[in-house]
Design a protein around this motif. Sequence first.
Motif, PDB file in Angstrom:
ATOM      1  N   LEU A  21      38.478 -40.881 -35.213  1.00  0.00           N
ATOM      2  CA  LEU A  21      37.049 -41.328 -34.984  1.00  0.00           C
ATOM      3  C   LEU A  21      36.991 -42.604 -35.813  1.00  0.00           C
ATOM      4  CD1 LEU A  21      34.818 -38.193 -35.507  1.00  0.00           C
ATOM      5  CD2 LEU A  21      35.344 -39.236 -33.583  1.00  0.00           C
ATOM      6  N   LYS A  22      37.491 -42.951 -36.814  1.00  0.00           N
ATOM      7  CA  LYS A  22      37.439 -44.047 -37.394  1.00  0.00           C
ATOM      8  C   LYS A  22      38.110 -45.143 -36.737  1.00  0.00           C
ATOM      9  CE  LYS A  22      38.288 -46.390 -41.880  1.00  0.00           C
ATOM     10  NZ  LYS A  22      38.764 -46.138 -43.423  1.00  0.00           N
ATOM     11  N   ASN A  23      39.624 -44.808 -36.635  1.00  0.00           N
ATOM     12  CA  ASN A  23      40.620 -45.793 -35.931  1.00  0.00           C
ATOM     13  C   ASN A  23      40.957 -45.781 -34.628  1.00  0.00           C
ATOM     14  OD1 ASN A  23      40.677 -46.705 -38.850  1.00  0.00           O
ATOM     15  ND2 ASN A  23      42.431 -45.018 -39.137  1.00  0.00           N
ATOM     16  N   GLY A  24      40.649 -44.710 -33.907  1.00  0.00           N
ATOM     17  CA  GLY A  24      41.303 -44.224 -32.674  1.00  0.00           C
ATOM     18  C   GLY A  24      42.536 -43.672 -32.496  1.00  0.00           C
ATOM     19  N   TYR A  25      43.051 -43.179 -31.438  1.00  0.00           N
ATOM     20  CA  TYR A  25      44.144 -42.415 -31.189  1.00  0.00           C
ATOM     21  C   TYR A  25      45.255 -43.317 -31.524  1.00  0.00           C
ATOM     22  CZ  TYR A  25      47.890 -39.826 -29.197  1.00  0.00           C
ATOM     23  OH  TYR A  25      48.980 -39.129 -28.753  1.00  0.00           O
ATOM     24  N   ILE A 105      40.218 -39.048 -26.347  1.00  0.00           N
ATOM     25  CA  ILE A 105      40.785 -38.465 -25.387  1.00  0.00           C
ATOM     26  C   ILE A 105      41.307 -39.315 -24.263  1.00  0.00           C
ATOM     27  CG2 ILE A 105      40.425 -36.894 -23.529  1.00  0.00           C
ATOM     28  CD1 ILE A 105      38.060 -35.324 -25.257  1.00  0.00           C
ATOM     29  N   MET A 106      40.908 -40.384 -24.075  1.00  0.00           N
ATOM     30  CA  MET A 106      41.313 -41.211 -22.978  1.00  0.00           C
ATOM     31  C   MET A 106      42.488 -41.746 -23.478  1.00  0.00           C
ATOM     32  SD  MET A 106      39.128 -40.744 -20.236  1.00  0.00           S
ATOM     33  CE  MET A 106      39.351 -42.090 -19.269  1.00  0.00           C
ATOM     34  N   GLU A 107      42.509 -42.182 -24.658  1.00  0.00           N
ATOM     35  CA  GLU A 107      43.822 -42.988 -25.344  1.00  0.00           C
ATOM     36  C   GLU A 107      45.002 -41.973 -25.406  1.00  0.00           C
ATOM     37  OE1 GLU A 107      42.417 -44.573 -29.077  1.00  0.00           O
ATOM     38  OE2 GLU A 107      41.366 -46.316 -28.152  1.00  0.00           O
TER      39      GLU A 107
END
Length: 212
Positions: A21-25, A105-107
């Motif tokens: 949530l903080k940094n992305g996948y 999810i998309m990443e």
Amino acid sequence: MRKQQKEKRERILKEAGRLFLKNGYSDTKIIDIAKAAGVAKGTVYEYFPSKDDIVLEWIDTIMNLGMERTIDEVESKSTSVEKLKTYINMHMKHFHIIMLIVKVIMESRCYKEAANKDELIRGMVNKIDVMLKMFINIIEQGVENGEFRGDINIKFATAVIIGIMLSAEVCSHDFFRDMPSPPPISILDFEKKWDADMIMEFILNGMAAKSV
């Protein structure tokens, strides 16, 4: 699984979710998850074969938790109006997190790879279906006990209310706040954030002027 192992697995999952949530996948590495959870990198792989496996279980866990909390809050209310307001409030309260989860999810590769994507989408659709059925049930009960009009089309009412709710969420400042280049929405630059009370007032009273 022993209690200590279960707690370690849950800690890894929790810290992974916080970092997603903080940094992305893409910017969350296994080593980062290991450090945050206070374990060795190899320990993470003992519980999860890959980062995609962590994503899949984290999404499933967080969606189940959100469903359980919403259901508990809704069922604690006595009237259909209170239940509907609670449902809307819970959804709006967590909308920003929902959008961050969608971004993760998309990443992730598990979305891009067909087999895992189907598994992920099926799981999400099943959970959405449960929540929609609960929403419809609230309106049906409201009709039966006389809180809502008896001549309304329940599925149409559900679609309209969800549409209003999502529009309020998307147009709120919170949705655009963390974007690198927030789009101009001056026409909707309201002073007070839309909330469940405002939506419920509009749903119940509509736009028609009150007759004198």
